[in-house]
Scaffold this motif. Structure first.
Motif, mmCIF file in Angstrom:
data_model
loop_
_atom_site.group_PDB
_atom_site.id
_atom_site.type_symbol
_atom_site.label_atom_id
_atom_site.label_comp_id
_atom_site.label_asym_id
_atom_site.label_seq_id
_atom_site.Cartn_x
_atom_site.Cartn_y
_atom_site.Cartn_z
ATOM 1 N N UNK A 187 65.465 2.150 38.899
ATOM 2 C CA UNK A 187 64.012 2.359 38.958
ATOM 3 C C UNK A 187 63.531 2.373 40.410
ATOM 4 N N UNK A 188 64.046 1.464 41.222
ATOM 5 C CA UNK A 188 63.649 1.418 42.630
ATOM 6 C C UNK A 188 64.025 2.713 43.354
ATOM 7 N N UNK A 189 65.220 3.230 43.080
ATOM 8 C CA UNK A 189 65.643 4.511 43.669
ATOM 9 C C UNK A 189 64.678 5.613 43.246
ATOM 10 N N UNK A 190 64.357 5.640 41.957
ATOM 11 C CA UNK A 190 63.467 6.679 41.452
ATOM 12 C C UNK A 190 62.072 6.551 42.071
ATOM 13 N N UNK A 191 61.573 5.331 42.253
ATOM 14 C CA UNK A 191 60.268 5.145 42.890
ATOM 15 C C UNK A 191 60.234 5.782 44.274
ATOM 16 N N UNK A 192 61.274 5.550 45.056
ATOM 17 C CA UNK A 192 61.328 6.121 46.406
ATOM 18 C C UNK A 192 61.326 7.652 46.328
ATOM 19 N N UNK A 193 62.084 8.205 45.405
ATOM 20 C CA UNK A 193 62.170 9.660 45.284
ATOM 21 C C UNK A 193 60.890 10.270 44.711
ATOM 22 N N UNK A 194 60.230 9.573 43.794
ATOM 23 C CA UNK A 194 58.959 10.081 43.272
ATOM 24 C C UNK A 194 57.905 10.130 44.365
ATOM 25 N N UNK A 195 58.031 9.231 45.316
ATOM 26 C CA UNK A 195 57.084 9.192 46.429
ATOM 27 C C UNK A 195 57.311 10.364 47.379
#
Length: 144
Positions: free
Chosen positions: A40-48
């Motif tokens: 989830x943390x990886x995805x948060x960075x990429x969604x940003x």
């Protein structure tokens, strides 16, 4: 009189306990997305902002390549991200969201609000806590 340090007076234990409690709240929310908390943390960075270089991603998350690589492999196997060599610099590997990875962000939108509700803190209190924790993290990194 006992002058030994007490567990309930330790900031480190309060942080540890809060982290575990927050992760426990996240767990069922993230299971609905098919993600673990680190994923989830990886995805948060990429969604940003994407694409992101693998090294940049590691810096953003405070993860070394030995921890980040398996996370990215798993997200790739789930067809949420793909790693590609940069067109400008073939030594640089960039992480891109797939259409499925982008679509997942819509399903994740409610997660921060759910954590806030579980915490029972106002938006202002949560922002103050986040800011204090960031200052603490920066100060501790600087003290090494």
């Amino acid at each position: 009189m006992n002058d030994a340090p007490r567990l309930d007076h330790q900031v480190c234990f309060a942080l540890y306990s809060a982290s575990r409690a927050a992760t426990a709240v996240y767990r069922p929310l993230l299971e609905d997305l098919g993600l673990t908390y680190p994923q989830y943390l990886v995805m948060l960075v990429l969604w940003e902002a994407e694409p992101k270089g693998v090294k940049e991603l590691g810096v953003d998350l405070g993860l070394d390549s030995g921890t980040l690589s398996p996370l990215l492999k798993r997200l790739e196997a789930m067809e949420l991200v793909e790693r590609r060599r940069s067109a400008e610099d073939e030594r640089r590997v960039e992480v891109h969201l797939t259409p499925a990875g982008r679509a997942l962000s819509g399903k994740a939108n409610a997660i921060p609000q759910r954590l806030a509700e579980a915490a029972g803190l106002s938006a202002v209190e949560l922002e103050q806590l986040r800011s204090t924790l960031e200052r603490l993290t920066d100060a501790l990194h600087s003290s090494r």
